[in-house]
Design an enzyme around this catalytic site. Structure first.
Site, mmCIF file in Angstrom:
data_model
loop_
_atom_site.group_PDB
_atom_site.id
_atom_site.type_symbol
_atom_site.label_atom_id
_atom_site.label_comp_id
_atom_site.label_asym_id
_atom_site.label_seq_id
_atom_site.Cartn_x
_atom_site.Cartn_y
_atom_site.Cartn_z
ATOM 1 C CG HIS A 75 47.790 39.036 32.585
ATOM 2 N ND1 HIS A 75 46.864 39.923 32.770
ATOM 3 C CD2 HIS A 75 47.592 38.285 31.370
ATOM 4 C CE1 HIS A 75 46.053 39.696 31.733
ATOM 5 N NE2 HIS A 75 46.635 38.832 30.884
ATOM 6 C CG ASP A 78 46.534 41.685 35.889
ATOM 7 O OD1 ASP A 78 47.159 41.246 34.931
ATOM 8 O OD2 ASP A 78 45.183 41.267 36.097
ATOM 9 C CB SER A 113 44.040 37.406 29.144
ATOM 10 O OG SER A 113 44.958 38.399 28.435
#
Length: 354
Positions: free
Chosen positions: A328, A301, A157
């Site tokens: 995610h 995701d 991320s």
């Protein structure tokens, strides 16, 4: 006590594995094999007294601060530094790695970036800048004695943004790069969120979320409840909220909102407002990354998995790992694909078979 039992179990497993040449834990080369005693030992290390924890001083334009790191295991050839997301999250979201890296003989480092819970949290918004974070990672690398012979950088991320930026400036220090669940363009991420993910929500739920978004009422309890009940279980972690791992709950509890809002913005449904990451894009520079690179994408995701695959083909030496059941936080909701693929990449680079 639970952690000790876990490590003790790993030790037993690793000792038994030394009798089977098909399960060597480090490089599958007898001369480089790391046995259980060596892997778990702190003897002779400068972090022995603290159980692997080292506070690293970081020089910034606003003074010197300390960031928290913790080493797990010992392997001179495979060392992974974990860059957490957020921004402003903590290392806690990676505690699942304890269940997979030790038995593979991989040394790894938890690390709370400046501003995050276990590190110093200076009250100066100018510090929450991507370029400054890159210099912080470089100082951490030096303090931990990581180099091109052993240093794998893992970023997920926001940590993936930081990892890409670090590689674009300092890749000569890297042995391998892992970009997990992060595309190389925030505008592309926003487009995917608006055109693909949002329409998957119940129309009434989406309309209510958009009402609060339009009013910039991001702290509204109903807004936050809808996000966590409908958006997160589909695209952030595909586990019912009541069953979220304790490490995830602690990570969210410890998130620093000043860092998060400055860089990510106040919205939980994309990057909005004056967030500093709003226009971030390095698509045109990916070809500059020559170090072996693993891009990890997931079918559910918040980031487009097709763009993660494109990223793997755009760098000079890339590989794509797809997590068909993941979102995610694939290290929790698709471990059966995430960890074998990640470990294989690290070992293939280490064995010169990538």
């Amino acid at each position: 006590m639970k952690y000790f039992i876990c490590l003790f179990s790993v030790c037993i497993l690793m000792v038994s594995c030394t009798e089977n040449t098909s399960k060597k834990i480090a490089t599958e080369t007898a001369s480089e094999e790391i046995n259980c005693t060596d892997y778990l030992s702190y003897q002779g290390r400068d972090d022995q007294a603290t159980g692997g924890i080292k506070m690293v001083p970081i020089e910034t334009p606003k003074g010197t601060f300390n960031v928290w790191t913790k080493r797990v295991g010992t392997n001179p050839k495979m060392k992974v530094l974990l860059l957490h997301g957020g921004p402003g999250m903590t290392h806690e979201i990676y505690e699942s790695f304890d269940g997979f890296f030790p038995q593979e003989g991989i040394e790894y480092y938890y690390y709370d970036q400046l501003g995050s819970y276990y590190s110093d949290q200076p009250d100066d918004l100018s510090l929450w800048d991507t370029a400054r974070f890159v210099e912080e990672v470089e100082q951490v690398r030096q303090a931990l004695n990581l180099n091109q012979d052993n240093f794998y950088l893992f970023g997920q991320s926001w940590g993936g943004i930081l990892a890409m930026e670090y590689a674009l400036k300092y890749q000569e220090h890297l042995k391998g790069l892992i970009i997990s669940n992060m595309v190389p363009s925030i505008p592309d991420y926003m487009k995917y969120n608006e055109e693909v993910l949002a329409p998957q929500l119940d129309p009434e739920v989406l309309a209510t979320i958009m009402k609060y978004e339009a009013a910039e009422d991001y702290g509204n309890e109903e807004y936050l409840s809808l996000i966590t009940e409908h958006y997160y279980p589909k695209h952030v972690i595909r586990i019912p909220q009541k069953d979220w791992p304790n490490s995830i709950n602690r990570g969210f509890k410890h998130l620093n909102p000043d860092v998060y809002v400055t860089m990510q913005g106040p919205s939980e449904f994309g990057i909005k407002g004056n967030a500093t990451l709003k226009d971030w894009d390095v698509k045109d520079r990916l070809h500059e990354i020559k170090v072996p690179t693993l891009a990890i994408g997931a079918a559910h995701d918040t980031m487009d998995p097709k763009q993660m695959e494109w990223l793997a083909n755009e760098v000079k030496n890339g590989r794509y790992l797809h997590c068909p059941n993941g979102s995610h936080l694939s290290q929790y909701d698709d471990q059966e694909h995430f960890f074998p693929g990640l470990v294989s990449f690290i070992k293939d680079v280490n064995n010169n078979t990538f």
